[in-house]
Design a protein around this motif. Sequence first.
Motif, mmCIF file in Angstrom:
data_model
loop_
_atom_site.group_PDB
_atom_site.id
_atom_site.type_symbol
_atom_site.label_atom_id
_atom_site.label_comp_id
_atom_site.label_asym_id
_atom_site.label_seq_id
_atom_site.Cartn_x
_atom_site.Cartn_y
_atom_site.Cartn_z
ATOM 1 N N ASN A 83 34.571 37.236 42.701
ATOM 2 C CA ASN A 83 35.403 36.160 43.328
ATOM 3 C C ASN A 83 36.659 36.824 43.715
ATOM 4 N N GLU A 84 36.763 38.464 43.993
ATOM 5 C CA GLU A 84 38.057 39.018 44.108
ATOM 6 C C GLU A 84 38.749 38.472 45.568
ATOM 7 N N GLU A 85 37.976 38.158 46.477
ATOM 8 C CA GLU A 85 38.701 37.664 47.665
ATOM 9 C C GLU A 85 39.352 36.374 47.428
ATOM 10 N N LEU A 86 38.464 35.364 46.912
ATOM 11 C CA LEU A 86 39.042 34.145 46.498
ATOM 12 C C LEU A 86 40.116 34.108 45.922
ATOM 13 N N LEU A 87 40.261 34.918 44.665
ATOM 14 C CA LEU A 87 41.313 34.900 43.968
ATOM 15 C C LEU A 87 42.504 35.342 44.769
ATOM 16 N N ARG A 88 42.145 36.626 45.521
ATOM 17 C CA ARG A 88 43.395 37.112 46.334
ATOM 18 C C ARG A 88 44.123 36.275 47.264
ATOM 19 N N ARG A 89 43.010 35.289 47.921
ATOM 20 C CA ARG A 89 43.533 34.195 48.791
ATOM 21 C C ARG A 89 44.526 33.258 47.986
#
Length: 72
Positions: A63-69
């Motif tokens: 979920n790296e991209e979601l967490l980054r956003r």
Amino acid sequence: MTILLQLEAPGLEALQKEAADLGVTVEQLAHDIIRQHLRARATGSAVADTAFRRATADSVRENEELLRRLAR
């Protein structure tokens, strides 16, 4: 040492189901739970369990991209 625990029906049923799902006895599961708790307290870490840490790392990676956003 022997410890006698008295659990209410919902707690006991949950423990029995989890033990059955894992293929161990209720006593073995309770023993493992207590050992994990003591190990976590001894290390001062709430995340002393290797499997839990691995699952958390996998979840963060997936979920790296979601967490980054969300962090923005």
